[in-house]
Design an enzyme around this catalytic site. Structure first.
Site, PDB file in Angstrom:
ATOM      1  N   CYS A   3      34.430  52.097 -19.907  1.00  8.64           N
ATOM      2  CA  CYS A   3      35.860  51.862 -20.211  1.00  8.64           C
ATOM      3  C   CYS A   3      36.207  52.912 -21.319  1.00  8.64           C
ATOM      4  CB  CYS A   3      35.905  50.594 -20.546  1.00  8.64           C
ATOM      5  SG  CYS A   3      35.693  50.096 -22.256  1.00  8.64           S
ATOM      6  N   CYS A  59      28.818  50.445 -19.699  1.00  5.47           N
ATOM      7  CA  CYS A  59      30.355  50.400 -19.251  1.00  5.47           C
ATOM      8  C   CYS A  59      30.980  51.906 -19.458  1.00  5.47           C
ATOM      9  CB  CYS A  59      30.988  49.307 -20.171  1.00  5.47           C
ATOM     10  SG  CYS A  59      32.753  49.163 -20.011  1.00  5.47           S
ATOM     11  N   CYS A  72      34.496  51.978 -24.513  1.00 10.20           N
ATOM     12  CA  CYS A  72      33.120  52.401 -24.715  1.00 10.20           C
ATOM     13  C   CYS A  72      32.844  53.621 -24.592  1.00 10.20           C
ATOM     14  CB  CYS A  72      32.134  51.825 -23.620  1.00 10.20           C
ATOM     15  SG  CYS A  72      32.033  49.842 -23.712  1.00 10.20           S
ATOM     16  N   HIS A  84      38.397  46.737 -22.993  1.00  2.00           N
ATOM     17  CA  HIS A  84      36.948  46.599 -22.534  1.00  2.00           C
ATOM     18  C   HIS A  84      36.985  45.329 -21.711  1.00  2.00           C
ATOM     19  CE1 HIS A  84      32.603  46.362 -22.343  1.00  2.00           C
ATOM     20  NE2 HIS A  84      32.584  45.004 -22.867  1.00  2.00           N
ATOM     21  N   ASP A 140      54.310  31.908 -11.665  1.00  2.00           N
ATOM     22  CA  ASP A 140      54.161  30.670 -11.875  1.00  2.00           C
ATOM     23  C   ASP A 140      55.426  29.905 -12.271  1.00  2.00           C
ATOM     24  OD1 ASP A 140      52.520  28.192 -11.607  1.00  2.00           O
ATOM     25  OD2 ASP A 140      51.388  28.975 -13.412  1.00  2.00           O
ATOM     26  N   ASP A 149      43.055  33.385 -12.044  1.00  2.31           N
ATOM     27  CA  ASP A 149      43.900  34.115 -13.227  1.00  2.31           C
ATOM     28  C   ASP A 149      43.568  33.146 -14.438  1.00  2.31           C
ATOM     29  OD1 ASP A 149      45.821  32.147 -14.541  1.00  2.31           O
ATOM     30  OD2 ASP A 149      45.799  31.567 -12.543  1.00  2.31           O
TER      31      ASP A 149
END
Ligand SMILES: [Zn+2]
Length: 364
Positions: free
Chosen positions: A302, A300, A305, A331, A91, A262
């Site tokens: 991840c 989940c 988790c 997470h 950016d 984003d």
């Protein structure tokens, strides 16, 4: 730099596309975790890749302030400096114009910024922003635009829009084969959006970003302007909505035909105890999670988790051990990635509209 964009499948306005930049490939819709100062807060590039992220957005102006181009030029590119070989968008500093303390003044051909690190003054031209990005060797450049505050009057936003177009022309002229997305401004004024879009389409950028929305205007108005603006964009180019990251908004924008997002929202939320789950947002420091043996989300898988309970994360937040912020960040980023994967699957199998209706019932 080689750049290709191909629509793979559409479901009404929602679409799955393939984007090839040099030797790298990404599939959209895609969410870019934000690495403004050079990292996505609290998480390593390796962890991001393990979750499945192969693209990010960082900020050319901030990296110019610190560490400075002399440091990054000791490396082959920004990728080697970061230790991340995915797609890096840079950016330009346009968004920093509405953040307190950055912008001193905008002139006809340049802006004067203050470094947030040492308060030093810097005269930044649109051409220099392209020069910075060339020296960083990022994958996708953004031109220096002027992102006006929502509460400015029509004439001031008109002036900022005209200047954004003028600066975009200057940036495009010295691109030298690099890839750049144009950034459309115009505030919430449809005539200014139309003018800016037409002028930038004439410049034939590789893709188009919709900037200057989600900056404090009411949500209804944001969607009205977004719908209007998306319709002016060609099918065959990528569309990027800058700075939007709630799950509900991601769903709605994909249904309008947006490809790229984003936001620092999922990582910022994690640092403020808030996590996404399949049944809506939860705030982990609330007393009701004190004895809760379940993971943050039972569906989940991840790292967090798989290994930790709500009770343990609640405890860490109560005693202010920073580890929980990291675990919550992992997470939330995993959760968003999983949702985008499910959305892509739904678009490919033509049930995205049903999924959208179902999702708007949860409170994420
Ligand atoms: Zn999880």
């Amino acid at each position: 730099m080689k750049f290709e964009f191909k629509i793979i499948h559409t479901d009404n306005n929602a679409r799955v596309c393939e984007m090839i930049i040099g030797s790298k490939r990404i599939e959209t819709p895609i969410f870019l975790p934000v690495a403004t100062k050079g990292c996505v807060k609290l998480i390593t590039w390796q962890e991001l890749k393990e979750i499945g992220y192969n693209a990010t957005i960082t900020n050319a102006l901030i990296l110019y302030f610190k560490p400075g181009l002399d440091v990054i030029e000791k490396f082959k590119s920004i990728h080697e400096f970061f230790g991340f070989d995915g797609v890096i968008f840079t950016d330009s500093g346009g968004f920093q114009m509405i953040r307190a303390g950055f912008l001193e003044r905008i002139h006809e051909d340049y802006a004067v910024f203050r470094s947030p690190f040492d308060n030093s003054r810097h005269k930044i031209t649109p051409e220099f922003i392209v020069e910075i990005q060339k020296r960083l060797k990022s994958d996708i450049f953004m031109p220096l635009d002027i992102c006006p505050r929502y509460d400015m009057n029509y004439n001031r936003i008109k002036e900022a829009t005209i200047r954004t177009v003028k600066w975009a022309k200057k940036c495009k002229k010295i691109l030298d084969g690099n890839v750049m997305f144009g950034i459309i401004q115009g505030g919430v004024f449809l005539d200014l959006r139309k003018y800016c879009t037409k002028e930038l389409l004439d410049l034939d950028f590789h893709g188009y970003a919709i900037g200057g929305l989600s900056v404090g205007e009411p949500k209804d108005l944001m969607y009205k302007v977004l719908k209007f603006n998306v319709k002016l964009l060609p099918e065959e180019k990528p569309r990027y909505f800058m700075g939007l990251g709630s799950i509900e908004d991601i769903f709605k924008c994909i249904s309008l035909g947006i490809d790229i997002f984003d936001s620092s929202f999922p990582t910022r939320n994690a640092r403020h105890d808030t996590v996404y789950t399949s049944s809506g947002k939860i705030i982990i420091n609330r007393a009701k999670y004190k004895y809760d043996r379940r993971p943050l989300d039972e569906s989940c898988s991840c790292f967090t988790c798989r290994n930790y309970t709500r009770a343990y994360l609640h405890h860490l937040s109560k005693v202010n051990e920073f580890l929980y912020k990291r675990l919550l960040t992992i997470h939330n980023l995993y959760f968003i990635k999983k949702i985008l994967d499910e959305i892509k699957k739904a678009i490919k199998q033509n049930y995205f509209e049903e999924m959208l209706k179902e999702n708007l019932k949860t409170k994420n």
